[in-house]
Design a protein around this motif. Sequence first.
Motif, short mmCIF file in Angstrom:
data_model
loop_
_atom_site.label_atom_id
_atom_site.label_comp_id
_atom_site.label_asym_id
_atom_site.label_seq_id
_atom_site.Cartn_x
_atom_site.Cartn_y
_atom_site.Cartn_z
N UNK A 120 42.42 40.65 45.12
CA UNK A 120 42.97 40.11 46.36
C UNK A 120 42.26 38.80 46.71
N UNK A 121 43.00 37.91 47.36
CA UNK A 121 42.46 36.59 47.67
C UNK A 121 41.15 36.63 48.42
N UNK A 122 40.99 37.57 49.34
CA UNK A 122 39.78 37.65 50.15
C UNK A 122 38.56 38.03 49.32
N UNK A 123 38.75 38.70 48.19
CA UNK A 123 37.64 39.13 47.35
C UNK A 123 37.37 38.15 46.21
N UNK A 160 46.88 36.96 45.64
CA UNK A 160 45.92 37.53 44.70
C UNK A 160 45.79 36.67 43.44
N UNK A 161 44.77 36.97 42.65
CA UNK A 161 44.49 36.31 41.39
C UNK A 161 44.54 37.33 40.26
N UNK A 162 44.99 36.90 39.11
CA UNK A 162 44.89 37.69 37.89
C UNK A 162 43.66 37.20 37.13
N UNK A 163 42.77 38.13 36.79
CA UNK A 163 41.49 37.76 36.17
C UNK A 163 41.27 38.61 34.93
#
Length: 254
Positions: free
Chosen positions: A136-139, A233-236
């Motif tokens: 999630x973007x906040x994390x 969100x980001x995919x990592x």
Amino acid sequence: MTSTAERRVWDDFPNGRWGDARSPAFGSADAYGAMLKFDAQGAARVWGRPCTLDDISSLFARYVTGEIASLPWSDEPLRAETERIGAELARVNRLGFWTLASQPALDGVASADATHGWGPRGGYVYQKAFVECFVAGAKFGSFLSRLQSSASRVTYYAANRQGDFLTNAHAGEGTALTWGVFPGRAVVQPTLIDKISFLAWRAEAFQTWREWAAMFAQASQEACFLRETADECWLVNVVDNDYKQADAIWELFQ
């Protein structure tokens, strides 16, 4: 009767989404589907009606613990090899790192091993621990800081739906995930990740959020939440290059 292991041929190596992008087999297996297998009622019955980040965390945790057999990104249960990292997968998913793919580190496991083996008999296989997840973007900011602090040991690729891309990998180079050593053969590296393969999968991974959202009424709380989550969100993908330290990768997920 000939066993499955005895029927293996030299070409029977893991390949697919994380294979060599130059290979004809690239993308032929292990892709998470951009075509969801449920209708709207079936999806709601299995995956619920998510309206919060905690709902998503709970759903992914239920999947990795075997309570449900599928996710929008995967229509089959986890493979047997993930059992050795099952507790950590459950922990990190509950923390909000929503895992799509993972593998434990291996250090010289016999190629005939029923769970982890591949290739011809008489060899040994190795693999680096890796985890691929949505964050999630906040994390993401704090997670990226931990990755950057561990850059001497880990390789990471990160992208969002808008196309922003971050990595510490050298341009044009791939990162081997799995390799094997066999009698009379050169070292084989059938599974790797590079920028091309990661970005090819990124588009599909984020499109699946949209397809899931489309199963709800366009203005519903669930659809709005899923679209917003996809946008933020980001995919990592994180690879721990020190396969001798089997559990070190999990220290990054806090």
